[in-house]
Motif scaffolding. Structure first.
Motif, short mmCIF file in Angstrom:
data_model
loop_
_atom_site.label_atom_id
_atom_site.label_comp_id
_atom_site.label_asym_id
_atom_site.label_seq_id
_atom_site.Cartn_x
_atom_site.Cartn_y
_atom_site.Cartn_z
N UNK A 30 2.56 -64.97 91.77
CA UNK A 30 2.02 -63.62 91.75
C UNK A 30 3.07 -62.55 91.91
N UNK A 31 2.81 -61.40 91.30
CA UNK A 31 3.61 -60.19 91.50
C UNK A 31 2.80 -59.29 92.45
N UNK A 32 3.35 -59.00 93.60
CA UNK A 32 2.66 -58.20 94.62
C UNK A 32 3.39 -56.87 94.77
N UNK A 33 2.65 -55.77 94.63
CA UNK A 33 3.25 -54.43 94.61
C UNK A 33 2.72 -53.60 95.78
N UNK A 34 3.64 -52.97 96.49
CA UNK A 34 3.23 -52.04 97.56
C UNK A 34 2.73 -50.74 96.93
N UNK A 35 1.60 -50.81 96.32
CA UNK A 35 0.99 -49.64 95.66
C UNK A 35 -0.51 -49.80 95.77
N UNK A 36 -1.11 -49.05 96.66
CA UNK A 36 -2.54 -49.17 96.87
C UNK A 36 -3.18 -47.82 97.09
N UNK A 37 -4.42 -47.86 97.50
CA UNK A 37 -5.22 -46.65 97.67
C UNK A 37 -4.52 -45.63 98.55
N UNK A 38 -3.91 -46.09 99.64
CA UNK A 38 -3.35 -45.14 100.59
C UNK A 38 -2.11 -44.40 100.05
N UNK A 39 -1.54 -44.89 98.96
CA UNK A 39 -0.37 -44.23 98.37
C UNK A 39 -0.73 -43.14 97.39
N UNK A 40 -2.02 -42.99 97.11
CA UNK A 40 -2.45 -42.03 96.10
C UNK A 40 -2.49 -40.62 96.68
N UNK A 41 -1.88 -39.71 95.99
CA UNK A 41 -1.85 -38.31 96.41
C UNK A 41 -3.09 -37.58 95.86
N UNK A 84 -6.03 -57.73 91.69
CA UNK A 84 -6.89 -56.96 92.58
C UNK A 84 -6.10 -55.80 93.17
N UNK A 85 -6.84 -54.77 93.57
CA UNK A 85 -6.25 -53.61 94.22
C UNK A 85 -6.88 -53.45 95.59
N UNK A 86 -6.07 -53.16 96.59
CA UNK A 86 -6.57 -52.93 97.94
C UNK A 86 -6.01 -51.62 98.47
N UNK A 87 -6.20 -51.38 99.75
CA UNK A 87 -5.71 -50.14 100.36
C UNK A 87 -4.20 -50.06 100.30
N UNK A 88 -3.51 -51.20 100.48
CA UNK A 88 -2.06 -51.18 100.64
C UNK A 88 -1.29 -51.90 99.55
N UNK A 89 -1.96 -52.60 98.64
CA UNK A 89 -1.20 -53.30 97.60
C UNK A 89 -2.05 -53.55 96.37
N UNK A 90 -1.34 -53.86 95.27
CA UNK A 90 -1.95 -54.35 94.05
C UNK A 90 -1.28 -55.66 93.70
N UNK A 91 -2.07 -56.67 93.36
CA UNK A 91 -1.52 -58.00 93.09
C UNK A 91 -1.98 -58.50 91.73
N UNK A 143 12.04 -52.16 94.85
CA UNK A 143 11.92 -52.24 96.30
C UNK A 143 10.47 -52.39 96.77
N UNK A 144 9.51 -52.13 95.87
CA UNK A 144 8.09 -52.25 96.22
C UNK A 144 7.46 -53.55 95.77
N UNK A 145 8.24 -54.43 95.14
CA UNK A 145 7.68 -55.64 94.51
C UNK A 145 8.17 -56.91 95.20
N UNK A 146 7.23 -57.81 95.44
CA UNK A 146 7.55 -59.15 95.95
C UNK A 146 6.91 -60.15 94.99
N UNK A 147 7.66 -61.17 94.60
CA UNK A 147 7.13 -62.25 93.77
C UNK A 147 7.05 -63.50 94.62
N UNK A 148 5.91 -64.18 94.58
CA UNK A 148 5.73 -65.41 95.35
C UNK A 148 5.21 -66.51 94.44
N UNK A 149 5.76 -67.72 94.62
CA UNK A 149 5.35 -68.88 93.81
C UNK A 149 5.22 -70.10 94.70
N UNK A 150 4.15 -70.87 94.49
CA UNK A 150 3.95 -72.08 95.27
C UNK A 150 3.30 -73.14 94.39
#
Length: 423
Positions: free
Chosen positions: A44-55, A95-102, A198-205
């Motif tokens: 997955x690509x996980x991004x620190x971009x969610x509802x709380x970041x919206x101006x 999915x999109x949440x308050x603090x991230x989009x994945x 800097x806002x992206x984390x990739x995780x694989x399992x």
């Protein structure tokens, strides 16, 4: 019996896990766990971009972009994105949440390369055409209208907005009015500002070839450039008190009662989760037994915690009748007072600990669970917390801690109610 189960669960969970952490050329963090005993993989690509970041004026844009990334790139149409995954028997979702989009894929190990190629393409080459923007705007508006027809969804959404003052309480999908004000220029600006290395984390399992994955990602999302501009974000949040009544023609009365919660890193977050578990976390919980089983006043009654970087909310929900809703509120308030004054029993504590350990175990038995745990931990803490630390936090909770936290969170100055129905 409880202690033996707790010990056995801890022993199983403490088996050594090997997580590899690497950096792509542009600084994106890549987390990998190779599990040779299975034949599947999740990435997955996980991004620190969610509802709380919206101006202001951007409400719903994180969720909007989540939709648009599936609508076509310079290399693939929307149909081709889904067909290439489906042809391999895989799954792609987001999915999109308050603090991230994945954005994530689940594939057989020998087809993972195809899924990675598609995720790379979506992040690097999405077109965001005006035609697709208009189509998805209408799709999301219909999604909003669909949820507006589900009273339980409405009460939770309205409740969050009433109980919290802050960006954390904004609606994930935005509003029909806010969506109509989001054009291609706003979408591209938000995408460039938030979808940066800097806002992206990739995780694989799963059963993966780590060097092969690293190379493919490095040649793909590892080439993503930082095109961001400066954004001013205010994450302050306040827990409100009071009561909100939403008059609506419904067959049930839906209600939420809230109080102070804990942040994602608060030292008391495990204790608050134990309290929620004992209060309304399962069929043996106090509220389920008292309100549903003993009195038959509700079909659905439960509690949950919402944890953010800056704070949190503790919520109890019940769906009941017009005739009984006041009694249900009274019973919930009585139980909150009882917990505040007397805490919980040793048996309840041990049961909750066993359930938490079981949840951790279940999460570690699938590649998706491992992927999600790694990414979630890294986004919150900046590293992947080891299982031993998680277990110790659970095991160290005691009755005195529970009573101390209950006194703190069930303070009357934090109590709020949202009630929806024909009342």
């Amino acid at each position: 019996m409880f202690r033996n189960l707790l010990y056995e669960g801890s022993r199983i969970l403490r088996r050594k896990m090997s997580i590899t952490t690497k950096r792509l050329d542009n600084g994106i963090t890549l987390l990998m766990e190779d599990i040779k005993s299975i034949n599947t993989a999740s990435l997955g690509f996980f991004v620190r971009a969610g509802v709380k970041n919206e101006l202001p004026g951007e409400e719903g844009i994180s969720h909007f972009i989540e939709h648009l990334l599936f609508k076509g790139t310079t290399n693939r149409s929307a149909k081709e994105i889904s067909e290439e995954i489906d042809d391999q028997g895989g799954m792609i979702n987001a999915y999109t949440s308050v603090e991230k989009t994945a954005y994530y894929i689940q594939m057989t190990s020998n087809t993972l390369e195809i899924g990675i190629d598609i995720l790379n393409d979506m992040f690097l080459n999405s077109t965001f055409t005006d035609e697709n923007i208009e189509k998805e705007r209408n799709v999301i508006i219909e999604e909003i209208r669909m949820y507006e027809d589900i009273p339980e969804e409405v009460v939770h959404e309205e409740n969050l907005g009433f109980a919290i003052t802050g960006a954390q309480s904004q609606k994930v999908a935005g509003t029909i009015e806010s969506l109509k004000g989001i054009d291609r220029e706003k979408i591209l600006k938000y995408f460039y500002d938030m979808y940066k290395p800097e806002n992206i984390v990739v995780a694989a399992a799963g059963n993966i070839e780590e060097e092969k994955i690293f190379k493919q990602l490095n040649e793909g999302i590892g080439q993503l450039k930082d095109r961001s501009t400066k954004r001013v974000y205010n994450g302050d949040m306040v827990i409100n008190s009071g009561e909100k009544i939403i008059v609506q023609e419904t067959n049930q009365v839906h209600l939420c009662i809230n109080t102070l919660g804990t942040s994602s890193t608060d030292k008391d977050r495990v204790e608050a989760s134990v309290i929620s578990n004992v209060l309304g976390g399962n069929m043996s919980s106090r509220l389920f037994q008292k309100i549903r089983e003993e009195r038959g006043l509700a079909y659905s009654v439960y509690s949950y915690t919402s944890n953010f970087d800056e704070g949190g909310l503790f919520t109890v929900y019940a769906g009941t009748t017009h005739e009984d809703y006041k009694e249900v509120i009274s019973l919930i308030e009585e139980e909150l007072k009882e917990l505040k004054e007397n805490g919980i029993t040793e048996k309840e504590l041990q049961r909750a600990k066993n359930q938490f350990l079981s949840m951790v175990t279940f999460g570690l038995e699938s590649s998706k669970g491992k992927m999600t745990r790694m990414a979630g931990s890294y986004l919150v803490y900046g590293y992947v917390r080891d299982i031993e630390t998680v277990i110790k936090e659970i095991e160290d909770v005691n009755l005195n801690d529970i009573k101390r936290v209950a006194k703190k969170i069930f303070d009357e100055k934090y109590i709020s109610k949202t009630i929806l129905g024909n009342i």
